[in-house]
Write an enzyme that holds these catalytic residues in place. Structure first.
Site, PDB file in Angstrom:
ATOM      1  N   LYS A  29       0.833  -1.199   0.000  1.00 31.44           N
ATOM      2  CA  LYS A  29       0.000   0.000   0.000  1.00 31.44           C
ATOM      3  C   LYS A  29       0.872   1.255   0.000  1.00 31.44           C
ATOM      4  O   LYS A  29       0.659   2.171  -0.798  1.00 31.44           O
ATOM      5  CB  LYS A  29      -0.913  -0.023   1.230  1.00 31.44           C
ATOM      6  CG  LYS A  29      -2.109   0.886   1.138  1.00 31.44           C
ATOM      7  CD  LYS A  29      -2.979   0.758   2.394  1.00 31.44           C
ATOM      8  CE  LYS A  29      -3.801  -0.518   2.380  1.00 31.44           C
ATOM      9  NZ  LYS A  29      -4.459  -0.776   3.682  1.00 31.44           N
ATOM     10  N   ARG A  98      -3.181   3.226   8.538  1.00 37.21           N
ATOM     11  CA  ARG A  98      -3.515   2.075   7.679  1.00 37.21           C
ATOM     12  C   ARG A  98      -2.377   1.074   7.652  1.00 37.21           C
ATOM     13  O   ARG A  98      -1.227   1.433   7.398  1.00 37.21           O
ATOM     14  CB  ARG A  98      -3.777   2.550   6.251  1.00 37.21           C
ATOM     15  CG  ARG A  98      -4.662   3.758   6.178  1.00 37.21           C
ATOM     16  CD  ARG A  98      -4.670   4.363   4.780  1.00 37.21           C
ATOM     17  NE  ARG A  98      -5.271   3.481   3.780  1.00 37.21           N
ATOM     18  CZ  ARG A  98      -5.269   3.770   2.481  1.00 37.21           C
ATOM     19  NH1 ARG A  98      -4.694   4.863   2.030  1.00 37.21           N
ATOM     20  NH2 ARG A  98      -5.853   2.943   1.641  1.00 37.21           N
ATOM     21  N   GLY A 107      -8.466  -8.082   4.654  1.00 38.68           N
ATOM     22  CA  GLY A 107      -9.191  -8.245   5.897  1.00 38.68           C
ATOM     23  C   GLY A 107      -8.344  -8.663   7.081  1.00 38.68           C
ATOM     24  O   GLY A 107      -8.852  -8.891   8.166  1.00 38.68           O
ATOM     25  N   MET A 109      -5.432  -7.044   8.369  1.00 38.64           N
ATOM     26  CA  MET A 109      -4.951  -5.936   9.172  1.00 38.64           C
ATOM     27  C   MET A 109      -6.024  -4.858   9.161  1.00 38.64           C
ATOM     28  O   MET A 109      -6.789  -4.743   8.237  1.00 38.64           O
ATOM     29  CB  MET A 109      -3.692  -5.361   8.541  1.00 38.64           C
ATOM     30  CG  MET A 109      -2.643  -6.382   8.357  1.00 38.64           C
ATOM     31  SD  MET A 109      -1.912  -6.766   9.931  1.00 38.64           S
ATOM     32  CE  MET A 109      -0.702  -7.921   9.422  1.00 38.64           C
ATOM     33  N   ARG A 343      -3.296  -1.021  -6.616  1.00 36.38           N
ATOM     34  CA  ARG A 343      -2.383  -2.164  -6.648  1.00 36.38           C
ATOM     35  C   ARG A 343      -2.713  -2.979  -7.881  1.00 36.38           C
ATOM     36  O   ARG A 343      -3.812  -2.864  -8.437  1.00 36.38           O
ATOM     37  CB  ARG A 343      -2.515  -3.025  -5.392  1.00 36.38           C
ATOM     38  CG  ARG A 343      -3.863  -3.650  -5.311  1.00 36.38           C
ATOM     39  CD  ARG A 343      -4.061  -4.469  -4.065  1.00 36.38           C
ATOM     40  NE  ARG A 343      -5.495  -4.661  -3.917  1.00 36.38           N
ATOM     41  CZ  ARG A 343      -6.126  -4.849  -2.778  1.00 36.38           C
ATOM     42  NH1 ARG A 343      -5.457  -4.859  -1.656  1.00 36.38           N
ATOM     43  NH2 ARG A 343      -7.414  -5.025  -2.744  1.00 36.38           N
ATOM     44  N   HIS A 459      -6.953 -31.810   7.480  1.00 33.85           N
ATOM     45  CA  HIS A 459      -6.929 -33.215   7.055  1.00 33.85           C
ATOM     46  C   HIS A 459      -7.716 -33.394   5.774  1.00 33.85           C
ATOM     47  O   HIS A 459      -7.243 -33.985   4.800  1.00 33.85           O
ATOM     48  CB  HIS A 459      -7.512 -34.087   8.176  1.00 33.85           C
ATOM     49  CG  HIS A 459      -7.580 -35.541   7.826  1.00 33.85           C
ATOM     50  ND1 HIS A 459      -8.715 -36.122   7.287  1.00 33.85           N
ATOM     51  CD2 HIS A 459      -6.653 -36.520   7.914  1.00 33.85           C
ATOM     52  CE1 HIS A 459      -8.473 -37.393   7.073  1.00 33.85           C
ATOM     53  NE2 HIS A 459      -7.230 -37.673   7.442  1.00 33.85           N
ATOM     54  N   SER A 786      15.394 -42.408 -15.289  1.00 37.74           N
ATOM     55  CA  SER A 786      14.129 -41.713 -15.072  1.00 37.74           C
ATOM     56  C   SER A 786      13.888 -41.686 -13.570  1.00 37.74           C
ATOM     57  O   SER A 786      13.846 -42.730 -12.921  1.00 37.74           O
ATOM     58  CB  SER A 786      12.996 -42.444 -15.795  1.00 37.74           C
ATOM     59  OG  SER A 786      11.776 -41.818 -15.485  1.00 37.74           O
ATOM     60  N   CYS A 854       9.442 -39.280 -13.852  1.00 43.36           N
ATOM     61  CA  CYS A 854       8.135 -39.841 -14.175  1.00 43.36           C
ATOM     62  C   CYS A 854       7.227 -39.963 -12.956  1.00 43.36           C
ATOM     63  O   CYS A 854       6.185 -40.564 -13.013  1.00 43.36           O
ATOM     64  CB  CYS A 854       8.290 -41.196 -14.854  1.00 43.36           C
ATOM     65  SG  CYS A 854       9.064 -42.433 -13.805  1.00 43.36           S
ATOM     66  N   TYR A 874      13.543 -34.158 -19.764  1.00 44.98           N
ATOM     67  CA  TYR A 874      12.081 -34.132 -19.895  1.00 44.98           C
ATOM     68  C   TYR A 874      11.414 -34.413 -18.553  1.00 44.98           C
ATOM     69  O   TYR A 874      12.036 -34.936 -17.628  1.00 44.98           O
ATOM     70  CB  TYR A 874      11.604 -35.150 -20.949  1.00 44.98           C
ATOM     71  CG  TYR A 874      11.771 -36.590 -20.533  1.00 44.98           C
ATOM     72  CD1 TYR A 874      10.778 -37.251 -19.800  1.00 44.98           C
ATOM     73  CD2 TYR A 874      12.930 -37.299 -20.858  1.00 44.98           C
ATOM     74  CE1 TYR A 874      10.937 -38.562 -19.397  1.00 44.98           C
ATOM     75  CE2 TYR A 874      13.094 -38.617 -20.456  1.00 44.98           C
ATOM     76  CZ  TYR A 874      12.100 -39.237 -19.728  1.00 44.98           C
ATOM     77  OH  TYR A 874      12.252 -40.540 -19.315  1.00 44.98           O
TER      78      TYR A 874
HETATM   79  P1  ADP Z   1      -7.833  -2.064   3.428  1.00 49.53           P
HETATM   80  O1  ADP Z   1      -6.425  -2.500   3.311  1.00 49.53           O
HETATM   81  O2  ADP Z   1      -8.683  -2.961   4.227  1.00 49.53           O
HETATM   82  O3  ADP Z   1      -8.412  -1.685   2.098  1.00 49.53           O
HETATM   83  P2  ADP Z   1      -7.428   0.741   3.850  1.00 49.53           P
HETATM   84  O4  ADP Z   1      -6.257   1.204   4.621  1.00 49.53           O
HETATM   85  O5  ADP Z   1      -7.298   0.852   2.388  1.00 49.53           O
HETATM   86  O6  ADP Z   1      -7.783  -0.718   4.300  1.00 49.53           O
HETATM   87  O7  ADP Z   1      -8.635   1.616   4.388  1.00 49.53           O
HETATM   88  C1  ADP Z   1      -9.947   1.213   4.562  1.00 49.53           C
HETATM   89  C2  ADP Z   1     -10.876   2.179   3.873  1.00 49.53           C
HETATM   90  O8  ADP Z   1     -10.664   3.498   4.338  1.00 49.53           O
HETATM   91  C3  ADP Z   1     -10.662   2.221   2.393  1.00 49.53           C
HETATM   92  O9  ADP Z   1     -11.891   2.301   1.742  1.00 49.53           O
HETATM   93  C4  ADP Z   1      -9.872   3.468   2.182  1.00 49.53           C
HETATM   94  O10 ADP Z   1     -10.082   3.985   0.917  1.00 49.53           O
HETATM   95  C5  ADP Z   1     -10.408   4.381   3.287  1.00 49.53           C
HETATM   96  N1  ADP Z   1      -9.392   5.350   3.702  1.00 49.53           N
HETATM   97  C6  ADP Z   1      -8.159   5.084   4.133  1.00 49.53           C
HETATM   98  N2  ADP Z   1      -7.459   6.202   4.375  1.00 49.53           N
HETATM   99  C7  ADP Z   1      -8.284   7.240   4.092  1.00 49.53           C
HETATM  100  C8  ADP Z   1      -8.133   8.652   4.122  1.00 49.53           C
HETATM  101  N3  ADP Z   1      -6.996   9.228   4.486  1.00 49.53           N
HETATM  102  N4  ADP Z   1      -9.180   9.394   3.761  1.00 49.53           N
HETATM  103  C9  ADP Z   1     -10.348   8.812   3.399  1.00 49.53           C
HETATM  104  N5  ADP Z   1     -10.549   7.479   3.333  1.00 49.53           N
HETATM  105  C10 ADP Z   1      -9.524   6.689   3.677  1.00 49.53           C
HETATM  106 MG    MG Z   2      -7.825  -0.499   0.879  1.00 46.10          MG
END
Ligand code: ADP
Ligand code: MG
Ligand code: MG
Length: 902
Positions: A29, A98, A107, A109, A343, A459, A786, A854, A874
């Protein structure tokens, strides 16, 4: 001070200082926020605290020296740039905190928005927004909620319940109907919840909020679900996460504000177009959290044409820059567009191929890069039949796609019932909370396995993958009640005998029988779809990339096939010969009787008669295969399994004898068989009288097979074909074994082949560790090696595969003793080392020695790369894996270092 700075470790980077290649240090990020900043895109200013700071914190339990001062300095310059101070009562700067690791961990962090708000600055924020009290209190209640949950582990439901209560009191379902007073009341309620769970008041000091949030992000790296996710996705545990501190922009300022996500192409199909969702008057997470219905991104054009056009322009620029599908998070604050994240986006297997093909067409990447961007696992996925989901079917649950495929059948809850119904010809799906070794027979009998607990290494998952059986694990919406023979999901009850369908690729579970359709990629490989004509973007892309892989690869790809039909299919799939033709199936069916005669023979004449009867049958088998593989090499393995495997089981014979005696019938033959079975019983058949050992003990057995092979080759060649047999001796551990077999074989071959022009090679499997370690000697007597990596793995580890996979592999995976089963992917350090030694020493003794593999590893992507590196000629794998091996051999040949295509 200056001198100290120069030795001090740099833990904090302004967005303007980073770039997209610094993912290790800044996380994905942070690196991409920096990249967008430097591209001149409108990113709110901010800074990134490095993964190294996180690692140092996790190692010592406190912030490393210098970190606090560096954060302070960057915060000050952020404040200067924004013309506001963090949490200032009149005109507050607010920030988001963030997380962001090197690999995206959806989901895992958490993020805290609106840091800097407190009882006083909430008033300033409202004034700043032109007296928008509603907005200010909405932002504040969000801060308490996210901070409470993420930083202080207050149970999230408590806040949700309070919000629901507020809506109920107002008589509404929609959070937008809550006005400033309602939200102020909600803030009070949230504060009480916070105090109740933490034993302290919600922190009013902005800088304390910031520091606690940063620390919480660091610590979230080791949160249980992050650890579980990493283990499952094989993400190293020691990377740490970076922390981004970003000036807040507000999508919840009214109807002219909002927030959304966008993809530069459809991540499902790869189709070009505009994909995404937008939600007016909302903040951050609201879009994905589904609190209100989003609108398709296209509708933004009507709502705010200026921002829409600008966004499309940025999307095009990002694609051009990253040369790949990008996904984007953005926010519009009163008509001003802000970019909050981008990304290279995740995509389905089909989209991966389609997009790679499109980007080549657009001149953004070359074919090598396209080949690099797809992989064998994706191709394998595309070769499974799929559910046809165009109509009514909606999944009722989603678990983990643990072993791919599409399976429908009647629900059963016990292994015994699975076996029973399967014996009646029913398709069954075995449903359990989790499976254990006692379920093995049921798993074998079932079409698919569905569990409500456990991940990719449970398992159920491990065993199902080993058996190539469809499995969805960890579908935790299912409430499975085995004693009551039912499960409930989404308010419905499913009883034993009801039909369900499971998709082991997507992890989705459906009620009823979903129709299955064949894979168009398989149809293409079968030659049923012409890629030039098909208006199917996927088939075209697969064709193009496969063609390139074939041009680039050094490894040849053969198949394991025992019948003409398998050989023919594999050839259509691109096999360049047979690397393993097992001869033991040729001793089954109505030929068992001849094997019994062979085993029971008490004189040379009897034994020779039995062998003579087998000879023409074997010859016909080989003729069939040589014809299908005309012009291509065929490696035939002399008989490998212990002969008693071809006799009836002991218990059955004992019963037969007893019954026949009772009736006064003639039991001489049964008694003889019974005696033979008793005599030949082995404690460890895997390590017993099999392979070359059989050939050395039973006179004439190998000779008969060698003769059948040579005669078949001569016949095919005489009738205008071209047969290239390679005779392979199994289970050799010492060169003397091979020499003995070879001396006899060469005599027979010379006699049969005459002047027909047929050439027959003689080589050996390397599957016993001793053979690998004495490969230099063995190569003197072998024209090819082989590697039988299944047995080499069994004997290298001392594992009996059938016993270990069900019994304890799940535990080994859980403990991290292996990251993946060594039967699925070759253990490079151990078993791989044996392969490497044998390859090197074999070639040193006999330059140009032909080397292949093989075992099942021949079709495993990672193993194919290993075999390429070791210099084999191969790989050989099952027909369906041939395209996967071709693709991966191509990728291995072009792979540049340092790629992390996660
Ligand atoms: P995730 O990795 O779960 O996407 P983010 O760090 O991207 O978490 O943030 C969660 C939400 O908050 C995202 O929708 C992001 O766009 C929004 N967000 C993060 N930072 C800001 C900011 N500085 N201003 C407004 N919205 C933000
Ligand atoms: Mg995000
Ligand atoms: Mg073997």
């Amino acid at each position: 001070m200056a001198a100290q700075d120069s030795v001090e470790h740099k833990y904090v980077y302004d967005f303007a200082e980073g770039n997209k290649d610094l993912k290790d240090l800044l996380g994905g990020k942070g690196a991409n926020l920096a990249e967008m900043t430097n591209l001149g895109l409108p990113v709110p200013p901010g800074f990134t605290i490095t993964t190294e700071a996180c690692k140092a914190y996790l190692a010592t339990g406190r912030e490393p020296d210098g970190l606090a001062a560096q954060i302070e300095a960057h915060l000050e310059s952020l404040e200067r740039e924004m013309g506001r101070k963090l949490g200032d009562p009149q005109d507050p700067l607010l920030v988001s905190v963030r997380s962001g690791a090197k690999f995206s961990m959806p989901g895992m962090m958490e993020t805290v928005l609106n840091v800097g708000l407190n009882d006083r600055s909430v008033v300033g924020l409202s004034a700043q927004a032109g007296g928008n009290d509603r907005f200010a209190w909405d932002s504040y209640r969000r801060l308490i909620q996210m901070f409470g949950k993420t930083v202080c582990e207050v149970p999230g439901e408590e806040f949700e319940h309070a919000l629901d209560d507020a809506k109920r009191a107002k008589g509404t379902q929609n959070d937008l109907d809550l006005d400033a007073d309602d939200l102020r009341g909600l803030v009070d309620a949230y504060k009480k919840i916070f105090a109740k769970h933490t034993g302290r008041e919600f922190p009013q000091e902005p800088r304390e909020q910031l520091d606690l949030a940063i620390r919480a992000v660091f610590e979230s790296w080791n949160a249980e679900r992050a650890v579980v996710y990493r283990r499952q996705e094989r993400i190293p545990a020691d990377l740490g996460t970076a922390v981004n501190v970003v000036a807040m922009v507000f999508g919840n300022l009214g109807a002219d504000s909002g927030t959304g996500v966008a993809f530069t192409r459809d991540p499902g199909s790869g189709a070009q177009g505009i994909y995404g969702d937008y939600l007016a008057n909302a903040q951050g997470e609201d879009v994905v959290a589904g609190i209100r219905n989003t609108v398709p991104l296209q509708e933004l054009e009507q709502l705010d044409k200026k921002s829409y056009d600008e966004l499309l322009d940025y999307m095009a620029r990002l694609e051009e820059h990253y040369k790949d599908l990008c996904d984007i998070e953005f926010t519009i604050e009163r008509g001003k567009l802000w970019m909050l994240q981008t990304r290279v986006g995740k995509r389905t297997a089909a989209a991966a191929f389609v997009i790679a093909g499109q980007l080549v067409d657009e001149g953004l990447i070359d074919l090598d890069e396209a080949l690099h961007r797809v992989n064998g696992a994706q191709l394998a996925q595309l070769m499974f039949p799929r559910f046809q989901l165009d109509h009514e079917f909606q999944p009722v649950a989603k678990g983990i796609g643990a072993s791919p495929g599409a399976a429908s059948g009647k629900v059963v809850f016990t292994s015994a019932r699975a076996v029973e119904l399967a014996a009646e010809g029913e398709s069954v799906i075995l449903v359990r909370r989790e499976t254990n070794p006692d379920d093995l027979n049921g798993m074998i009998a079932a079409k698919g396995i569905l569990t409500s607990r456990g991940g990719k290494t449970s398992h159920a998952a491990v065993v199902a993958r080993g058996m190539g059986k469809t499995c969805v694990s960890g579908a935790d919406e299912l409430d499975v009640n085995v004693p009551a023979k039912k499960f409930t999901v989404a308010g419905q009850t499913v009883n034993e005998g009801d039909v369900v369908s499971i998709d082991g690729t997507t992890g989705k579970v459906y009620l009823g029988e979903v129709p299955v359709m064949p894979s168009e990629v398989v149809q293409y490989f079968e030659g049923e779809l012409n890629p030039e004509q098909a208006d199917d973007a996927l088939v075209k892309a697969v064709h193009r990339i496969m063609t390139h892989a074939d041009e680039k690869r050094r490894l040849r790809v053969r198949t394991n096939a025992d019948t003409g039909a398998d050989a023919a299919r594999a050839r259509r799939f691109g096999a360049q010969g047979i690397g393993l033709c097992r001869t033991e199936h040729m001793f089954l069916g109505d030929r068992r009787e001849l094997v019994e005669r062979l085993i029971l023979a008490s004189t040379d004449e009897e034994r020779e008669a039995a062998l003579a009867a087998l000879l023409p049958l074997q010859r016909e088998d080989f003729i069939d295969i040589f014809r299908e593989m005309d012009g291509l090499p065929v490696t035939v393995r002399l008989i490998d399994p212990p002969l008693h495997e071809f006799l009836p089981p002991l218990e059955q014979l004992a019963v037969n004898v007893a019954v026949a005696q009772e009736r006064g019938e003639d039991v001489a033959k049964e008694e003889a068989l019974l005696a033979a079975v008793r005599r030949m019983h082995e404690e460890n058949p895997m390590l017993g009288l099999r392979g070359v050992r059989l050939g050395l003990v039973i006179p004439g057995l190998f000779a008969m097979q060698v003769r059948a092979i040579a005669e078949a080759a001569v016949e095919v060649t005489r009738s205008g074909g071209s047969a290239c047999p390679e005779i392979m001796v199994p289970l050799v551990g010492a060169v003397q074994e091979l020499e003995t077999v070879r001396a006899e074989a060469e005599k027979i071959i010379a006699e049969v082949v005459g002047d027909s022009g047929v050439e027959v090679l003689i080589g050996t499997m390397i599957e016993v560790p001793r053979a690998a370690l004495t490969a230099g000697q063995i190569a003197e007597a072998a024209q090819f090696f082989s590697f039988g990596t299944n047995d080499l793995t069994q004997m290298g580890w001392g594992f009996s595969r059938d016993d270990v996979e069900g019994a304890f592999f799940w535990r080994y995976l859980e403990l991290g003793i292996f990251g993946i089963s060594p039967f699925e992917s070759i253990d490079r350090e151990g078993v791989g080392r044996l392969v490497r030694i044998a390859a090197e020493e074999g070639r040193a003794a006999r330059p140009g020695l032909k080397l292949g593999v093989c075992g099942e590893h021949g079709g495993d992507p990672d193993s194919v790369h290993f075999f390429h590196e070791v210099g084999l000629d191969y790989v050989s794998c099952s027909p369906f894996r041939v395209p996967v091996a071709r693709l991966e051999a191509g990728r291995a040949a072009i792979t540049t270092t340092g790629s992390d295509s996660r």
